[in-house]
Design an enzyme around this catalytic site. Structure first.
Site, PDB file in Angstrom:
ATOM      1  N   ASP A   1       0.794  -1.213  -0.006  1.00  0.00           N
ATOM      2  CA  ASP A   1      -0.095  -0.005   0.096  1.00  0.00           C
ATOM      3  C   ASP A   1       0.998   1.090   0.155  1.00  0.00           C
ATOM      4  O   ASP A   1       1.686   1.356   1.064  1.00  0.00           O
ATOM      5  CB  ASP A   1      -0.956   0.021   1.375  1.00  0.00           C
TER       6      ASP A   1
ATOM      7  N   ASP B   1     -10.584  -5.598   0.935  1.00  0.00           N
ATOM      8  CA  ASP B   1      -9.391  -5.119   1.546  1.00  0.00           C
ATOM      9  C   ASP B   1      -9.832  -4.223   2.821  1.00  0.00           C
ATOM     10  O   ASP B   1     -10.433  -3.090   2.677  1.00  0.00           O
ATOM     11  CB  ASP B   1      -8.635  -4.038   0.737  1.00  0.00           C
TER      12      ASP B   1
ATOM     13  N   GLY C   1      -4.103  -7.278   6.837  1.00  0.00           N
ATOM     14  CA  GLY C   1      -2.724  -6.622   7.179  1.00  0.00           C
ATOM     15  C   GLY C   1      -2.413  -6.879   8.417  1.00  0.00           C
ATOM     16  O   GLY C   1      -1.640  -7.778   9.003  1.00  0.00           O
ATOM     17  N   SER C   2      -3.119  -6.160   9.557  1.00  0.00           N
ATOM     18  CA  SER C   2      -2.866  -6.389  11.028  1.00  0.00           C
ATOM     19  C   SER C   2      -3.034  -7.738  11.607  1.00  0.00           C
ATOM     20  O   SER C   2      -2.439  -8.343  12.505  1.00  0.00           O
ATOM     21  CB  SER C   2      -3.988  -5.510  11.826  1.00  0.00           C
TER      22      SER C   2
ATOM     23  N   PHE D   1      -5.793   3.581   7.267  1.00  0.00           N
ATOM     24  CA  PHE D   1      -5.374   3.237   8.536  1.00  0.00           C
ATOM     25  C   PHE D   1      -5.018   1.699   8.832  1.00  0.00           C
ATOM     26  O   PHE D   1      -6.240   1.090   8.393  1.00  0.00           O
ATOM     27  CB  PHE D   1      -6.503   3.929   9.452  1.00  0.00           C
TER      28      PHE D   1
END
Length: 220
Positions: A35, A169, A191-192, A141
């Site tokens: 990203d 996403d 992601g996280s 974020f």
């Protein structure tokens, strides 16, 4: 149903963390998404795009441009060796021009759409792109909350464009991946729930297996 898979999403403004996530992903992921954020289209900043050229990872790399003027970033994507470039429908008044520039540079094309954008607004572009990436969070974020209403839009899109690859996403994790797959998601960007865990590789493998099993259970 196209191949269902979890795609690690690399998002950071720290070059050292970026390098670490690249190396981690090379160890377990056949595909990963990077990203890039400009602090304008979204309020956050990522690593600068010049850093992309320092790395040509072994995984199939996709660049998600959360930026204004996405066509200005394509040279960096080329230096990186990206397979696909994803840009935002909302980021440019000339999406067809951006699509043509991406294709001219030899990339596959992904079109990202924000949670508030309806299918009707971008439907005319679908025949020109390889996939559509639905944002299920407000973009920009890490760890933003999942917006479940986006799945209604994914289902609508799947009915209208059953042959087009669908990505989702933001906010994907163990509790909602089966629902994402059932709605029609092929590429589930995480992601996280991967990189903020104690063992990113194990987290990726578990979530990817969960996605594939969910597709089988749903008869997809």
């Amino acid at each position: 149903m196209k191949d269902v898979k979890v795609v690690p999403a690399i998002l950071t403004d720290d070059p050292a963390a970026f390098e670490s996530m690249i190396k981690q992903s090379e160890g377990f992921a056949p595909v990963a998404q990077i990203d890039i954020m400009d602090g304008q289209f979204v309020p956050s900043l990522s690593i600068p795009p010049e850093v992309l050229g320092r790395y040509k990872p072994s995984f199939a790399s996709e660049i998600h441009l959360m930026t204004l003027n996405p066509e200005e970033y394509l040279t960096y994507c080329k230096q990186h060796g990206a397979r696909r470039v994803i840009f935002h429908f909302e980021a440019t008044p000339r999406p067809e021009y951006v699509i043509s520039r991406i294709k001219e540079m030899g990339f596959k094309v992904g079109l990202a759409v924000n949670p508030e954008t309806s299918v009707a607004e971008f439907a005319y572009l679908v025949p020109q792109v390889d996939m559509v990436l639905f944002m299920s969070v407000i973009p920009g974020f890490y760890g933003a909350p999942f917006i479940p209403e986006v799945l209604l839009k994914v289902k609508e899109f799947k009915r209208r464009f059953p042959e087009t690859e669908i990505g989702l996403d933001g906010g994907a994790k163990q509790s909602n991946i089966p629902e994402i797959v059932a709605a029609g998601g092929n590429d589930i960007c995480v992601g996280s729930a991967i990189f903020r865990q104690s063992d990113p590789q194990s987290s990726y493998l578990y979530l990817d297996k969960l996605a594939k099993n969910s597709a089988k259970e749903a008869g997809l």
